[in-house]
Motif scaffolding. Sequence first.
Motif, short mmCIF file in Angstrom:
data_model
loop_
_atom_site.label_atom_id
_atom_site.label_comp_id
_atom_site.label_asym_id
_atom_site.label_seq_id
_atom_site.Cartn_x
_atom_site.Cartn_y
_atom_site.Cartn_z
N UNK A 11 52.44 80.38 -31.12
CA UNK A 11 53.26 78.73 -30.79
C UNK A 11 54.38 78.45 -30.43
N UNK A 12 54.76 77.89 -28.96
CA UNK A 12 55.97 78.06 -28.48
C UNK A 12 56.35 78.55 -26.66
N UNK A 13 55.25 79.98 -27.00
CA UNK A 13 54.87 80.24 -25.35
C UNK A 13 54.69 78.98 -24.36
N UNK A 14 55.86 79.14 -23.46
CA UNK A 14 55.44 78.77 -21.81
C UNK A 14 55.04 79.82 -20.99
N UNK A 15 55.38 80.74 -20.66
CA UNK A 15 55.18 81.58 -19.90
C UNK A 15 55.70 82.71 -19.86
N UNK A 16 55.02 84.07 -19.49
CA UNK A 16 55.35 85.51 -19.84
C UNK A 16 55.26 86.33 -18.49
N UNK A 17 55.98 86.83 -18.33
CA UNK A 17 55.96 87.96 -16.99
C UNK A 17 56.25 89.05 -17.71
N UNK A 18 56.10 90.23 -17.37
CA UNK A 18 56.46 91.45 -17.64
C UNK A 18 56.03 92.45 -16.31
N UNK A 19 56.95 93.18 -15.55
CA UNK A 19 57.09 94.64 -15.28
C UNK A 19 57.62 95.27 -15.54
N UNK A 20 57.43 96.51 -14.80
CA UNK A 20 58.06 97.67 -14.89
C UNK A 20 59.27 98.40 -13.95
N UNK A 21 59.87 98.54 -13.84
CA UNK A 21 60.92 98.82 -12.97
C UNK A 21 60.85 100.84 -13.08
N UNK A 22 62.19 100.89 -12.02
CA UNK A 22 62.75 102.52 -12.32
C UNK A 22 63.44 102.34 -13.85
N UNK A 23 63.86 101.74 -14.37
CA UNK A 23 65.21 102.23 -15.99
C UNK A 23 63.77 101.33 -16.58
N UNK A 24 62.56 101.13 -16.99
CA UNK A 24 61.24 100.30 -18.05
C UNK A 24 61.19 99.74 -17.81
N UNK A 25 60.54 98.80 -18.72
CA UNK A 25 60.36 97.52 -18.84
C UNK A 25 60.51 96.99 -19.50
N UNK A 26 60.42 95.71 -17.92
CA UNK A 26 61.05 94.35 -18.16
C UNK A 26 60.08 93.00 -18.53
N UNK A 27 61.00 92.04 -19.38
CA UNK A 27 60.02 90.95 -20.04
C UNK A 27 60.84 89.83 -19.41
N UNK A 28 60.95 88.60 -18.65
CA UNK A 28 61.52 87.39 -18.29
C UNK A 28 60.51 86.22 -18.63
N UNK A 29 60.55 85.55 -20.28
CA UNK A 29 59.58 84.57 -20.59
C UNK A 29 59.85 83.23 -20.58
N UNK A 30 59.59 81.83 -21.15
CA UNK A 30 59.65 80.55 -21.64
C UNK A 30 59.15 80.33 -22.39
N UNK A 31 60.52 80.12 -23.19
CA UNK A 31 59.80 79.99 -24.40
C UNK A 31 60.40 78.22 -24.45
N UNK A 32 59.67 77.49 -25.85
CA UNK A 32 60.15 75.65 -26.52
C UNK A 32 61.16 76.31 -27.50
N UNK A 33 61.65 77.21 -28.20
CA UNK A 33 63.19 77.25 -28.25
C UNK A 33 62.96 79.18 -28.68
N UNK A 34 64.46 79.22 -28.63
CA UNK A 34 64.89 80.74 -28.93
C UNK A 34 64.13 80.84 -30.71
N UNK A 35 63.56 79.89 -31.20
CA UNK A 35 63.67 80.45 -32.97
C UNK A 35 62.46 80.78 -32.80
#
Length: 104
Positions: free
Chosen positions: A32-56
């Motif tokens: 509930x509230x998730x709008x976009x999810x992106x994930x990748x692995x770099x030399x320093x590990x796992x990364x995510x950028x998401x867009x959500x309806x709210x922080x809560x």
Amino acid sequence: MAVVMSMHWPEITPELYDETLRRIRWEQEPPDGAQLHTAWFGADGFHVVDVWESQAKCEEFIGTRIGPVVKGELGVAGDPVVEFSPLHHRFVAPGVTGSGSGSG
């Protein structure tokens, strides 16, 4: 207000990420509230950028679905670095829909 959530979690491997997705059923039962999810692995590990309806809504998902799997069932000891920022602008290119994977 929509927010951008960025996460860095060095302890997460591609195998742990894939297993977590399988167990939490992110795509089959979208949070509930998730709008976009992106994930990748770099030399320093796992990364995510998401867009959500709210922080809560994001924090609720992390606490009720991700945490119990990653920290509990899979036993990951480390914690992610998570930052929230207000979303200023979002653009989705025409024709882009659904999910996609760079690995499959």
